[in-house]
Design an enzyme around this catalytic site. Structure first.
Site, PDB file in Angstrom:
ATOM      1  N   HIS A 184       2.268  -3.197   1.629  1.00  0.00           N
ATOM      2  CA  HIS A 184       2.736  -1.792   2.092  1.00  0.00           C
ATOM      3  C   HIS A 184       2.056  -1.359   3.377  1.00  0.00           C
ATOM      4  CE1 HIS A 184       4.643  -1.569  -1.751  1.00  0.00           C
ATOM      5  NE2 HIS A 184       3.295  -1.691  -2.558  1.00  0.00           N
ATOM      6  N   HIS A 209       8.759  -2.102  -3.823  1.00  0.00           N
ATOM      7  CA  HIS A 209       8.511  -3.563  -4.414  1.00  0.00           C
ATOM      8  C   HIS A 209       9.564  -4.458  -4.421  1.00  0.00           C
ATOM      9  CE1 HIS A 209       5.399  -0.595  -5.777  1.00  0.00           C
ATOM     10  NE2 HIS A 209       4.494  -1.595  -5.552  1.00  0.00           N
TER      11      HIS A 209
END
Lengths: 214, 330
Positions: free
Chosen positions: B57, B219
């Site tokens: 991320h 995700h």
């Protein structure tokens, strides 16, 4: 010469690790359908850490419960995700069973399965039908208790356990996820086997193959 | 796909190594190589502020370590919660003697690992409070807000909590204002293309040509609905509608707006989205105090964008404006 209980547990973890590695891509594909595709990798990482840890132990001079406790710590320190705390709790609870009597009696097989499921349930606060690993572990536990009450021998008992775990894992296909990452998908999780339930079957099968000869 | 990696199994290790080398002026590696620590942490007498989350991320999580920002960050595998040990070690690194707060996202793994870490820290006499982010509107209906995922709104929660800690706030004061910050954030993601974990080697889901996933997770969790791809203007309008309908803010409310790319969307497209986003938000009578545009919280090389709207009051507005020194402009 028969292996002592600690060595059997050590070999059991190496069996689990080999079996998980063999199914790594399959587990990852299952997770890819409803999660983030890391389940195979995570489980493989965790059990490799366990076998590395156990390789450094003198299994002729430790208690079987200590092997399980070390496995729990190694798994927890290697794996984050949700599987880390869940299986660490499972192995820790199994260690507590063997602390009371360091033998791999049939009673202890059953108690370990019961304790592992309780550990997972306590940590994850999950229920049957949530489409998680518990959908394999809970039926496996019920089957173990029932077989024990029916007076089954070790082979029959473990066959019943595996049969129930497989049926439970397959049933997750028709469940809507209520916990874990897949829970956010709602009905779109329908039609896919839960990867955590699938890996639970792999673990139980490896346990069976080691323990029903012990 | 062609990528800059050495070994698919060492992506996190190699990322952390390069990251620490790049930003040694503001942070350092902790004793645990899966913990990033602000250069000056721990600050004696200051409430320590930490987070942690999976890798992939970036600059998410570790990039927000720094002065007047996070004191320590636990680093997990790609898309996977850090271990309980890493969270615990982050707590220790951040502990200045007046308690530590862990501000993290609502995911099953993070919840369990944080809980275990908090217990381990308590045994050592470190008081730890937690706030869980749940700003992702599409991940659960309003009446099940506690089930929602935490996404880019976490950045505002970190900024506000960290600023309050810097100003000498007590553990309870920091907790309360960080909670207020995330309670006032709403986010939505739209995915146009999937992402691939290097060790897996292929995308874990597909987005068919000419379609998009509305409500996509950080995700690569598939979105809550698939729609034909529309113009940027139409998509931005939908994103605003979903976020603002859920927010239900009175006209005159001041807001901070964050438009983040998910990894593979060029910046110019984020500006194209923002053109409509600004119009839509202003049309509802809301006042934009600050706008943040860039790759603030990504999902590997996913194509897509997220919108976060943070409703401000006098307290959070002042804290948002406290200067911070981390890898991102805040």
């Amino acid at each position: 010469m028969t292996d002592n209980a600690a060595r059997v547990i050590g070999r059991m973890f190496s069996d689990i690790s080999i079996a998980i590695d063999a199914h790594k891509d399959h587990l990852t594909a299952l997770d890819g359908a409803i999660g983030d595709a890391d389940h195979g990798i995570t489980m493989s990482l965790g059990f490799n850490a366990v076998t590395n840890e156990l390789a450094g132990m003198d299994l002729d001079h430790v208690a079987a419960s200590a092997v399980l406790a070390s496995a729990a710590a190694a798994f927890l320190n290697a794996v984050g995700a949700s599987t880390g705390p869940l299986y660490a709790s499972a192995f820790l609870q199994a260690a507590k069973v063997l602390e009371k009597s360091e033998t791999l009696s049939l009673e202890n097989h059953v108690e370990m399965i019961v304790a592992m499921t309780a550990g997972i349930q306590e940590r994850g606060k999950g229920q049957r039908g949530d489409k998680t690993m518990l959908d394999a572990w809970i039926p496996a536990t019920e089957a173990a208790i029932k077989a024990q009450n029916d007076g089954a021998d070790v082979r029959v008992l473990w066959n019943e356990v595996i049969h129930a775990a497989e049926a439970g894992a397959n049933a997750t296909r028709s469940m809507v996820a209520a916990r874990g990452r897949a829970a956010r998908l709602g009905e779109r999780s329908l039609g896919h086997v839960d990867p955590g339930a699938a890996s639970a079957v792999i673990i139980l099968r490896a346990m069976k193959n080691r323990l029903d000869f012990s | 796909m062609q990528r800059f990696i050495n070994d698919p199994n060492l992506v996190v290790e190699d990322t952390v190594k390069g990251f620490v080398k790049a930003h040694s002026d503001i942070l350092r590696l902790g004793q645990n190589p899966r913990v990033i620590v602000a250069k000056d942490a721990p600050v004696a007498g200051k409430v320590g502020v930490i987070t942690g989350g999976g890798s992939g991320h970036e600059p998410g999580f570790m990039g927000y370590t720094g002065k007047n920002m996070l004191d320590a960050v636990a680093v997990g595998e790609l898309f996977s919660s850090p271990t309980a040990k890493s969270f615990h070690d982050a707590i220790r690194e951040a502990n200045g003697g007046t308690g530590v707060i862990c501000l993290y996202g609502n995911y099953a793994g993070d919840n369990m690992n944080v809980k275990m870490a908090v217990r381990l820290a308590a045994k050592e006499g470190i008081e730890v409070a937690t706030v869980v982010a749940n700003d992702d509107v599409c991940s659960a209906p309003p009446h099940e807000r506690e089930k929602r995922r935490g996404v880019a709104g976490e950045i505002f929660m970190w900024k506000i909590g960290s600023a309050r800690a810097t100003q000498g706030g007590s553990l309870e004061e920091v907790r309360a204002v960080a909670q207020k910050a995330i309670d006032n954030c709403r986010s939505i993601g739209v995915g146009l293309g999937p992402c691939t974990l290097p060790a897996v080697g292929h995308p874990n889901f597909q987005i068919e040509p000419d379609t998009m996933e509305v409500g996509i997770g950080h995700h690569g969790e598939p979105g809550v609905r698939v729609e034909p791809l529309k113009s940027a203007e139409a998509i931005a309008r939908d994103m605003c509608q979903i976020v603002l309908d859920d927010h239900n803010l009175p006209a005159g409310t001041e807001v901070a707006v964050l438009v983040s790319g998910l990894g593979a969307t060029p910046l110019n497209e984020l500006y194209i989205l923002n053109d409509t986003i600004e119009t839509e938000i202003s049309a509802r009578g809301l006042i934009i105090h600050r706008t943040y545009i860039g790759n603030y919280f990504t999902s590997l090389e996913m194509v897509g964008a997220t919108l976060t709207v943070f409703a401000l009051d006098a307290e959070t507005k002042a804290l948002l404006d406290v200067e911070a020194n981390c890898t991102m402009k805040l």
